[in-house]
Design a protein around this motif. Structure first.
Motif, PDB file in Angstrom:
ATOM      1  N   TRP A  96      10.875  -0.240   5.620  1.00 45.44           N
ATOM      2  CA  TRP A  96       9.329  -0.516   5.212  1.00 45.44           C
ATOM      3  C   TRP A  96       8.892   0.784   6.292  1.00 45.44           C
ATOM      4  N   ALA A  97       9.530   1.233   7.095  1.00 40.78           N
ATOM      5  CA  ALA A  97       8.786   2.278   7.902  1.00 40.78           C
ATOM      6  C   ALA A  97       8.328   3.503   7.316  1.00 40.78           C
ATOM      7  N   SER A  98       9.028   3.629   5.968  1.00 40.06           N
ATOM      8  CA  SER A  98       8.506   5.005   5.340  1.00 40.06           C
ATOM      9  C   SER A  98       7.053   4.906   4.985  1.00 40.06           C
ATOM     10  N   ILE A  99       6.411   3.707   4.475  1.00 36.78           N
ATOM     11  CA  ILE A  99       5.183   3.449   4.234  1.00 36.78           C
ATOM     12  C   ILE A  99       4.417   4.000   5.159  1.00 36.78           C
ATOM     13  N   PRO A 100       4.245   3.160   6.581  1.00 34.81           N
ATOM     14  CA  PRO A 100       3.146   3.768   7.549  1.00 34.81           C
ATOM     15  C   PRO A 100       3.391   5.333   7.782  1.00 34.81           C
ATOM     16  N   GLU A 101       4.557   5.884   7.763  1.00 38.87           N
ATOM     17  CA  GLU A 101       4.627   7.373   7.735  1.00 38.87           C
ATOM     18  C   GLU A 101       3.967   8.135   6.489  1.00 38.87           C
ATOM     19  N   SER A 102       4.311   7.642   5.659  1.00 41.28           N
ATOM     20  CA  SER A 102       3.475   8.202   4.107  1.00 41.28           C
ATOM     21  C   SER A 102       1.989   8.080   4.477  1.00 41.28           C
ATOM     22  N   ILE A 103       1.542   7.034   5.107  1.00 45.96           N
ATOM     23  CA  ILE A 103       0.102   6.566   5.034  1.00 45.96           C
ATOM     24  C   ILE A 103      -0.639   7.571   6.046  1.00 45.96           C
ATOM     25  N   SER A 104       0.226   8.027   7.343  1.00 43.51           N
ATOM     26  CA  SER A 104      -0.227   8.857   8.242  1.00 43.51           C
ATOM     27  C   SER A 104      -0.326  10.264   7.585  1.00 43.51           C
ATOM     28  N   SER A 105       0.125  10.687   6.538  1.00 46.29           N
ATOM     29  CA  SER A 105       0.061  11.951   6.052  1.00 46.29           C
ATOM     30  C   SER A 105      -1.206  12.290   4.897  1.00 46.29           C
ATOM     31  N   LEU A 106      -1.889  11.070   4.841  1.00 46.75           N
ATOM     32  CA  LEU A 106      -3.026  10.873   3.978  1.00 46.75           C
ATOM     33  C   LEU A 106      -4.220  11.477   4.587  1.00 46.75           C
ATOM     34  N   PRO A 107      -5.292  11.687   3.989  1.00 46.11           N
ATOM     35  CA  PRO A 107      -6.589  12.097   4.722  1.00 46.11           C
ATOM     36  C   PRO A 107      -6.974  10.839   5.547  1.00 46.11           C
ATOM     37  N   GLN A 108      -7.837  11.275   6.387  1.00 45.21           N
ATOM     38  CA  GLN A 108      -8.238  10.499   7.608  1.00 45.21           C
ATOM     39  C   GLN A 108      -9.236   9.162   6.663  1.00 45.21           C
ATOM     40  N   THR A 109     -10.121   9.809   6.001  1.00 42.73           N
ATOM     41  CA  THR A 109     -11.043   8.543   5.193  1.00 42.73           C
ATOM     42  C   THR A 109      -9.875   7.643   4.271  1.00 42.73           C
ATOM     43  N   ARG A 129      14.494  11.835   0.814  1.00 41.28           N
ATOM     44  CA  ARG A 129      13.399  12.753   0.730  1.00 41.28           C
ATOM     45  C   ARG A 129      12.173  11.909   0.747  1.00 41.28           C
ATOM     46  N   PRO A 130      11.138  12.264   1.430  1.00 44.86           N
ATOM     47  CA  PRO A 130       9.944  11.621   1.689  1.00 44.86           C
ATOM     48  C   PRO A 130       9.095  10.636   0.480  1.00 44.86           C
ATOM     49  N   HIS A 131       8.988  11.720  -0.555  1.00 46.49           N
ATOM     50  CA  HIS A 131       8.306  11.152  -1.671  1.00 46.49           C
ATOM     51  C   HIS A 131       9.110  10.242  -2.553  1.00 46.49           C
TER      52      HIS A 131
END
Length: 705
Positions: A622-635, A240-242
């Motif tokens: 570690w690839a799950s961390i960049p994927e999680s960051i990409s789902s955050l707001p642009q700011t 699960r992503p989270h």
């Protein structure tokens, strides 16, 4: 009832010394005696205009100056009264002075609101600090151990209490960041069925058919069977992503928290070590005149304090003898000592090399023996084969430390240095054996680092032998932890207690041969650090391992305490507590650094298993961390990516360099100030010696007259 005498603070005011008339004083004047002091020779270093010691004015002005000085001192005391604890008065007079001063403050309404709040805040901090100190477990037990067996033995139990705190914090964080998100997003799915297959093979951790009780017992000891698909191991947690993000972040949060706590403990121990090694607090006069606590109540506390001072003096005397012997060695004796040290170190290196090769061979032989049909048909034999690396590591760790202990006294070092050498060699043996085991497992997982090998080409790891390699690593760490506990209990029951019985029942030759046993602090401390390093390595692959280690350390504390008081005698040779307070956390920090290497390598470089765990389908953990960051707001993304750019790193480096330079300059200035104060202390000591000699001479002269 009799009225207790009332103490008037005014009766204990600033003492004024009434000097006899100069005509009544025989012998040399005070000015001439003070001018002969050793410190008077340093007047030229204090600049011009400095009045020499004891310089007096005209005869008629002397009395007026004394009266004026006494009046000014009394007026200053009335305006700015000293704290009660600094007044040279009896305790009841101090108490009366404090109460009267408090009444005066209340009556006058002195003090602003800010001062009042600052006072309340300081008292709150003191109460909070005292409350936290009172909440520390086993405080009286540690004090009793230090009084009966020395500060070195007490440092072992203090380290055990500290490691217990680390594991409790890690268990709470794992429960909040791993277990709780697993069930909040729904119940985790069951294990994959036997028909589930993929290009990376299939994975079926559940045994089929009826399972007997001995098999359940063997599974409990090896971490297989019903335990393999449980919250104890990595493979149980769903993709699960989270959950993947919290699972990975929990490792970094726990590691960072443990690093900060260990650094804090190391720095506090470093202060004690620097004071002890500087010689400022290790003189015999400090032990004799200032080491006693006059607030002790009760015979038990008094006897414990006496024993502590006795052990401290014993350490000082032993090390002084060794240093005196080393100072008078001739050149030939020095050459002989260094030759012996070189030969003994070569022997130590040979023993360590043989031990490492044996661990590597045992790990490789385990994989080969598990494929033998006879081993698969006999559960007990299979359990022994599974535990072969653990048995070999425990055997090496049991046999070689006594050899190191026999070698250390032959090298001619002090007791504290011997402890450090034994610790270094033993920790290198234990931690390097663990690294050899991990290297052997890495060799199996990655096909010896050859990504193009037939077994590893499809999935990036050896999926045929290790379909869920993370769980396999967790099982190895689980077996090491469990076998270490079983070994400690077995040694206690089968060796230490029978030896104590033989010493008590056989007072003759057999009792003398067996001898009384002492608590071996270096071996016990290294056992703790080894167990904690195993937990740090395995906590990513076995999330509940810190919880198991908490239970183990809690049981170990009471077992070691019982063994210490009922089977051990006080050590015949002790060592400084400052050595333990600094060196033990330093070795613990080394264990944390070593454990971070395989964990970080697994996170960044080894592909995760395709059939189990929360990182299925990822190219790396570690690839799950960049994927999680990409789902955050642009700011938020821009801010996080800015933290990794040179525009942030270069100013941070400059600011850090400036702060470091300022800290070094401040430390140098403090060092010069400390050196100056030390020289002043030495000068004052020479002054006192000179005055004592003059007093003896004058007394002899008066008796002769």
């Amino acid at each position: 009832m009799e009225e207790q005498p009332t103490w008037e603070p005014e009766a204990w005011g600033s003492p004024g010394v009434l000097l006899a008339p100069r005509e009544a004083r025989a012998g040399p004047s005070l000015s001439s005696v003070l001018n002969e002091l050793p410190s008077a020779a340093t007047l030229r270093y204090r600049g011009p205009g400095v009045v020499p010691w004891g310089a007096l004015e005209e005869e008629e002005e002397d009395g007026e100056r004394n009266i004026q000085a006494i009046a000014e001192a009394a007026q200053k005391e009335l305006e700015e009264p000293l704290p009660s604890r600094e007044l040279p008065w009896p305790m009841q007079a101090r108490r009366a002075h404090r109460q009267s001063h408090a009444r005066d403050q209340v009556a006058q309404g002195s003090g602003s609101r800010a001062t009042l709040w600052a006072l309340r805040l300081r008292r709150s901090k003191e109460k909070m600090k005292a409350g936290l100190h009172a909440l520390q477990p086993w405080a009286w037990t540690l004090k009793r151990i230090g009084g009966q067996f020395g500060a070195g033995t007490e440092s072992y139990f203090s380290l055990l209490r500290f490691l217990l705190l680390l594991n409790v914090l890690a268990s709470l964080l794992q429960a909040c960041m791993t277990l709780l998100p697993t069930w909040l997003e729904g119940p985790p799915p069951g294990p994959p069925g036997p028909d589930t297959s993929s290009p990376c093979g299939f994975y079926n951790p559940n045994p089929q058919g009826l399972v007997t009780f001995p098999t359940h017992l063997f599974n409990l000891l090896s971490g297989e069977g019903f335990l393999e698909w449980s919250p104890l191991f990595y493979g149980f947690y769903p993709p699960r992503p989270h959950l993947a993000v919290t699972y990975l972040c929990s490792v970094f949060v726990i590691g960072l928290l443990h690093l900060l706590l260990i650094l804090h403990r190391s720095v506090s121990g470093l202060k004690q070590t620097l004071l002890a090694e500087s010689g400022a607090l290790t003189s015999y006069s400090h032990r004799v005149f200032t080491a006693w606590d006059f607030g002790l109540c009760g015979d038990v506390h008094v006897r414990l304090r006496q024993r502590i001072i006795l052990y401290e003096l014993q350490v000082e005397l032993e090390e002084a003898v060794v240093l005196r012997q080393a100072a008078v060695r001739t050149l030939g004796q020095q050459a002989r000592v260094w030759s012996v040290r070189i030969l003994l170190n070569l022997l130590v290196i040979a023993l360590l090399g043989a031990a490492f090769y044996g661990v590597y061979w045992a790990t490789g032989a385990t994989v080969e023996l598990q494929e033998v049909t006879l081993v698969q048909q006999m559960p007990l034999l299979k359990l022994g084969v599974d535990y072969l690396p653990s048995i070999f590591i425990s055997g090496v760790n049991f046999l070689l430390p006594p050899v190191f202990k026999l070698i250390a006294p032959l090298e001619g070092y002090t007791r504290s240095h011997q402890i450090v050498l034994i610790l270094l060699r033993t920790v290198f043996l234990r931690l390097a054996s663990l690294l050899v085991l991990l290297f052997s497992l890495w060799n199996q997982i990655t096909c010896g680092g050859q990504a193009e090998a037939k077994e590893c080409k499809t999935c990036g790891y050896n999926y045929k032998e290790l379909p869920c390699w993370e769980t396999r690593l967790g099982q190895e760490m689980y077996k090491l932890l469990l076998f270490d506990l079983l070994t400690g209990v077995a040694v206690m029951l089968l060796l230490q207690f029978p030896r104590k019985l033989l010493c008590g029942l056989c007072p003759g030759a057999l009792g003398r041969v067996v001898g009384t046993q002492e608590f071996q602090v270096p071996d016990e401390v290294l056992g703790l650090i080894y167990a904690q390093t195993v937990v740090w390595v395995g906590s990513f692959f076995c999330p509940l391992l810190p919880l198991l280690n908490t239970a183990k350390f809690l049981l170990l504390f009471y077992l070691k305490k019982f063994t210490l008081f009922f089977t051990c005698s006080p050590a015949s040779r002790t060592f400084r507590a400052s050595t333990a307070n600094f060196f033990f956390p330093l070795v613990l920090l080394l264990g944390l650094a070593i454990s971070a290497v395989p964990v970080l390598y697994s996170i960044f470089l080894i592909p995760p298993s395709k059939l189990c765990g929360p990182f299925q389908g990822q190219s790396s953990i570690w690839a799950s961390i960049p994927e999680s960051i990409s789902s955050l707001p642009q700011t938020v993304q821009n801010f996080l990516f800015f933290l990794g750019t040179q525009a942030f790193a270069v100013p941070l480096l400059l600011i850090s360099s400036i702060l470091m330079a300022y800290t070094l300059a401040l430390a140098n200035s403090y060092g010069r100030l400390i050196s100056e104060l030390k020289r002043q202390i030495e000068t004052e000591a020479r002054n006192k010696v000179f005055l004592a000699q003059r007093a003896v001479a004058l007394s002899s002269a008066n008796e002769a007259l």
